[in-house]
Design an enzyme around this catalytic site. Sequence first.
Site, short mmCIF file in Angstrom:
data_model
loop_
_atom_site.label_atom_id
_atom_site.label_comp_id
_atom_site.label_asym_id
_atom_site.label_seq_id
_atom_site.Cartn_x
_atom_site.Cartn_y
_atom_site.Cartn_z
N ASP A 42 -6.97 -1.11 -4.65
CA ASP A 42 -8.05 -0.78 -3.71
C ASP A 42 -8.85 0.33 -4.38
OD1 ASP A 42 -6.95 -2.62 -1.82
OD2 ASP A 42 -6.02 -0.81 -1.01
N ASP A 85 0.94 -1.28 -0.09
CA ASP A 85 0.05 0.03 0.13
C ASP A 85 0.80 1.18 -0.06
OD1 ASP A 85 -2.19 -1.25 0.02
OD2 ASP A 85 -2.38 -1.53 2.18
#
Length: 229
Positions: free
Chosen positions: A184, A150
């Site tokens: 995401d 991430d």
Amino acid sequence: MGNKNGVISNGILSVVLVVVLLVADQIIKIAVKTNMQLYDSIWIADWFQIHFIENNGMAFGMTFINKYVLTTFRLVAIIFIGWYIYKQVMKQARTRYVVLLSLLLAGAAGNLIDCMFYGLVFSESTPYAVSTMVPWGEGYAGFLTGKVVDMFYFPLIHSTWPDWMPMCGGEEFIFFSPVFNFADACVSVGVVAMLLFCRKELATLGEGGKVTETEESAEDSTTTEEEGE
């Protein structure tokens, strides 16, 4: 012939979109993982930074499910979404619906790739060392147990709670603190856009979620005529 061309064009569009999004997702992740130490940050603006973290869980860093269960769930979901997209393409569903389903597929597949393969081909990222590619199988984890990369962090508001607030008074407050990745974002955009623009398909999901371009045009025409009267 027109119906066949519509099926082919939507099918090609879906495949191309998924491939392009997957490639973009992996380029971003690999660039971050092989150039930044864990928890490093690059400030782009006061409200946006590239902040490198890794997680064992779901989107936005959630970690409440066993790793093997989560990865298996992702794999099953990807197979189902791929099958569902194929059915919608063959039924000549609206292009927007196929596109948004493709976003969901690309997002789910992007994070699955991290879980399946990153542990096999990368050394471990730490706050003191940048990860490098290693020979197959000599990485930091086994098959299905790699960590998801991430990096996007948007602390739009960074302040403190007022002292008079019970429980949290005086504590740090950050509006939108999750760190997420491109995959995401694909899933989030796909879901939100579907709720806004594909309510007809969602309403008929139990019946296959099919609303064709022809049916939509007919509905629009009927609405226009009624307004004219």
